[in-house]
Write an enzyme that holds these catalytic residues in place. Structure first.
Site, short mmCIF file in Angstrom:
data_model
loop_
_atom_site.label_atom_id
_atom_site.label_comp_id
_atom_site.label_asym_id
_atom_site.label_seq_id
_atom_site.Cartn_x
_atom_site.Cartn_y
_atom_site.Cartn_z
N LYS A 173 0.79 -1.23 -0.14
CA LYS A 173 0.18 -0.03 -0.04
C LYS A 173 1.07 1.22 0.00
O LYS A 173 1.37 1.81 1.12
CB LYS A 173 -1.02 -0.02 1.29
CG LYS A 173 -2.12 0.66 1.19
CD LYS A 173 -2.07 2.16 0.84
CE LYS A 173 -2.10 2.93 1.89
NZ LYS A 173 -1.97 4.60 1.57
N GLU A 215 9.24 1.41 11.11
CA GLU A 215 10.20 2.29 10.97
C GLU A 215 9.64 3.66 10.81
O GLU A 215 8.93 4.11 9.79
CB GLU A 215 10.93 1.95 9.59
CG GLU A 215 11.59 0.44 9.48
CD GLU A 215 12.30 -0.06 8.25
OE1 GLU A 215 12.08 0.86 7.18
OE2 GLU A 215 12.82 -0.83 8.26
N CYS A 217 13.75 10.95 6.86
CA CYS A 217 13.70 10.41 8.21
C CYS A 217 14.86 10.43 9.05
O CYS A 217 15.10 10.60 10.17
CB CYS A 217 13.09 8.99 8.23
SG CYS A 217 14.24 7.70 7.47
N GLU A 263 9.54 16.21 15.18
CA GLU A 263 9.91 16.06 13.83
C GLU A 263 9.22 16.90 12.87
O GLU A 263 7.99 16.99 12.85
CB GLU A 263 9.62 14.47 13.34
CG GLU A 263 10.29 14.28 11.86
CD GLU A 263 9.76 12.91 11.47
OE1 GLU A 263 8.79 12.71 11.57
OE2 GLU A 263 10.80 12.22 10.83
P1 NAD Z 1 2.20 8.74 7.41
O1 NAD Z 1 2.02 7.78 8.76
O2 NAD Z 1 1.05 9.75 7.31
O3 NAD Z 1 1.81 7.73 6.40
C1 NAD Z 1 2.71 6.60 6.02
C2 NAD Z 1 1.60 5.38 5.21
O4 NAD Z 1 0.85 4.89 6.36
C3 NAD Z 1 0.92 6.12 3.88
O5 NAD Z 1 0.86 5.09 2.99
C4 NAD Z 1 -0.46 6.06 4.72
O6 NAD Z 1 -1.50 5.98 3.50
C5 NAD Z 1 -0.61 5.06 5.63
N1 NAD Z 1 -1.59 4.93 6.71
C6 NAD Z 1 -2.17 6.22 7.30
N2 NAD Z 1 -2.96 5.75 8.10
C7 NAD Z 1 -3.11 4.54 8.06
C8 NAD Z 1 -3.89 3.58 8.91
N3 NAD Z 1 -4.76 3.94 9.87
N4 NAD Z 1 -3.58 2.30 8.61
C9 NAD Z 1 -2.83 2.05 7.66
N5 NAD Z 1 -1.93 2.78 7.03
C10 NAD Z 1 -2.12 3.99 7.17
O7 NAD Z 1 3.64 9.11 6.97
P2 NAD Z 1 4.20 9.95 6.06
O8 NAD Z 1 3.73 11.19 6.44
O9 NAD Z 1 3.66 9.58 4.69
O10 NAD Z 1 5.61 9.58 6.13
C11 NAD Z 1 6.47 10.50 6.80
C12 NAD Z 1 6.93 9.87 8.15
O11 NAD Z 1 7.53 8.62 7.63
C13 NAD Z 1 8.01 10.75 9.05
O12 NAD Z 1 7.60 10.73 10.34
C14 NAD Z 1 9.19 9.95 8.60
O13 NAD Z 1 10.31 10.01 9.53
C15 NAD Z 1 8.85 8.53 8.34
N6 NAD Z 1 9.68 7.79 7.79
C16 NAD Z 1 10.63 6.78 8.53
C17 NAD Z 1 11.61 6.13 7.81
C18 NAD Z 1 12.39 5.24 8.21
O14 NAD Z 1 12.59 4.37 7.71
N7 NAD Z 1 12.30 5.14 9.74
C19 NAD Z 1 11.78 6.43 6.36
C20 NAD Z 1 10.94 7.40 5.77
C21 NAD Z 1 10.04 7.99 6.21
#
Ligand code: NAD
Length: 487
Positions: free
Chosen positions: A181, A256, A289, A384
């Protein structure tokens, strides 16, 4: 070309889900918007529990045959997917840049080759994955990495295909089937990956891609009883919701998450190197991240470090990410821009000083920002931002540096700049982080464990750690021939 196709720079992308080896349209759609100019690239199938359930069913149905496929054959198909990625590298690069606004030159030269490498690496690692048999009172112990079943992989928008394939490749290599997804702001390259995997001979149903808003389709995926693993990259609040949803079935999770990583600059550091490392933190418009967003600089060099940083940051070019000369592109979405500016304006209202930036740019750009006079317990130091916003604090000695570095709820990464190897050893040993770099940044080997401590994540992936997560490890104990239980 059908009504379900959009084109980006001449590349056709199917806007439907990919379920059981077929394109499936939803009745509803959502617009996919380019952060470069706000244009609508097309309408994407908007999945619900119906598509989620169908995708998990397809993954379940195709699991036994894929799990039974010999390792060498699975590895061959993964290499064929890597070939397909390399063949379509230019197309993937321009589509990704148009969809998420990250630099085209990075996608061409760094990211997409890495996507191919994700498949090659885990294919090769699979073939050498073994644990030496050992004996217990004459009995042989044999450890095997058994495929676990259907996996749900949920990914964010900041590095869409890189992060998706970092999960898809080991999950498939392990003999699992997948429901991917992608993030709703960047769905396009996942759709192209489905095409590439099919062309490479991956059997129908082994990889499924469903699109849509996490709030609408997420729960049906993460609470499904037939799902055996969930790997998620994204934000902490979403991770908490997914954890609660997965708890119903005790589905194992790999999380992650975000970070607020420090860059520690000691007075004995090569300051040119330290400044280079510092300026790198604006990469991908700060939407990384691992970014070291908190500069902690020893008092005696803080002024000189700041002077050189400002000079270097001033040389960065902000603009169209398709332009070779651009260093910083747009931020992903008006909502994200709003969020970034909110953090900055609240920090300034609380007494922070913007050494550079501190405001929006034109369109969807945010001026590269460095804030000083920030308190350790302030929001801007603790939370963040996920934009081109950095803070600078000073420290007197090593103890204070370590204390400040560790004083957030995160623990994803840390970077140390010092010319003293003994100091490096002492300091890195005390830092709470999944990855620590000394005098370098972003050097990532796929065989290294990757993940975060505290709120930056749960579990580690990479090399054998990925297979530990994606497999059911089994120990089979066999008695020696003729063994009697009373012996
Ligand atoms: P997000 O949590 O808003 O969304 C991530 C994914 O989760 C999307 O595909 C979204 O559609 C899905 N999602 C949202 N609600 C959901 C639910 N209730 N159930 C299942 N899936 C759901 O994050 P974002 O804004 O897309 O990404 C940014 C974040 O990701 C930042 O905090 C960043 O640090 C983190 N990040 C971490 C890493 C790592 O490797 N640690 C790498 C990249 C990004």
């Amino acid at each position: 070309m059908t009504e379900h196709t959009l084109t980006v720079a001449g590349v056709a992308v199917d806007t439907r889900h990919w379920i059981g080896g077929e394109r499936v349209a939803s009745t509803e759609t959502f617009p996919d918007v380019s952060p470069i100019d706000g244009s609508v690239l097309g309408e994407i199938s908007r999945g619900t529990a119906v598509e989620a359930t169908a995708a998990v069913a397809a993954a379940k149905a195709s699991f036994p045959a894929w799990a039974a496929t010999p390792r060498a054959e699975r590895a061959r198909i993964l290499h064929a997917i890597a070939d397909g990625v390399e063949k379509r590298l230019e197309e993937l690069a321009i589509v990704e840049t148009t969809d998420n606004g990250a630099l085209l030159r990075s996608h061409r030269r760094g990211v997409m080759p890495r996507v191919a490498h994700n498949f090659r690496f885990f294919a090769d690692w699979l073939l050498k994955l073994e644990h030496e048999d050992f004996e217990t009172r004459g009995h042989t112990n044999h450890v095997s990495w058994d495929p676990a079943g259907p996996c749900v992989l949920i990914t964010p928008w900041n590095a869409p295909l890189m992060l998706a394939t970092w999960k898809v490749a080991p999950a498939l290599a392990a003999g699992n089937t997948v429901v991917l997804k992608p993030a709703e702001w960047t769905p396009l390259t996942a759709s192209l990956l489905a095409d590439i995997a099919a062309e490479a001979g991956l059997p129908a149903g082994v990889l499924n891609v469903v699109q849509g808003y996490g709030s609408e389709i997420g729960d049906a995926l993460t609470s499904h009883p037939d799902v055996r693993r969930i790997s998620f990259t994204g934000s902490v609040p979403t991770a908490k919701r997914i954890s609660a949803s997965a708890a119903a079935n005790l589905t194992p999770l790999s999380l992650e998450l975000g970070g607020k990583s420090p860059l520690l600059v000691f007075a004995d550091a090569d300051l040119d190197l330290a400044v280079d490392l510092a300026v790198e933190q604006y990469d991908n418009a700060g939407q990384v991240c691992l970014a070291a967003t908190r500069f902690l600089v020893q008092e005696s060099v803080a002024e000189e470090f700041t002077r050189r940083f400002v000079e270097k940051a001033g040389q960065l070019t902000q603009g169209d990410p398709r332009d070779e000369a651009t260093d910083i592109g747009p931020n992903i979405h008006p909502r994200q821009l709003e969020k970034i500016d909110g953090f900055v304006q609240r920090a300034i209202a609380a007494g922070a000083r913007a050494v550079i930036g501190g405001h929006r740019g034109d369109g969807q750009y945010y001026a590269p920002t460095l804030l000083t006079d920030v308190a350790q317990d302030s929001e801007i130091v603790q939370e963040e931002v996920f934009g081109p916003v950095l803070t600078l604090q000073t420290f007197a000695d090593e103890d204070e540096a370590v204390r400040l570095a560790n004083d957030t709820r995160f623990g994803l990464a840390a970077t140390v700049a010092t010319g003293d190897p003994e100091r490096a050893e002492r300091v890195t040993a005390q830092l709470v982080a999944g990855t620590v770099w000394t005098n370098c940044f972003f050097v990532r080997d796929l065989q290294a464990p990757f993940g975060g401590s505290r709120h930056s994540g749960v579990g580690r992936e990479g090399g054998t750690w990925s297979f530990d997560f994606y497999c059911d490890l089994k120990n089979t104990v066999t008695a020696p021939k003729g063994w009697q239980s009373h012996e």
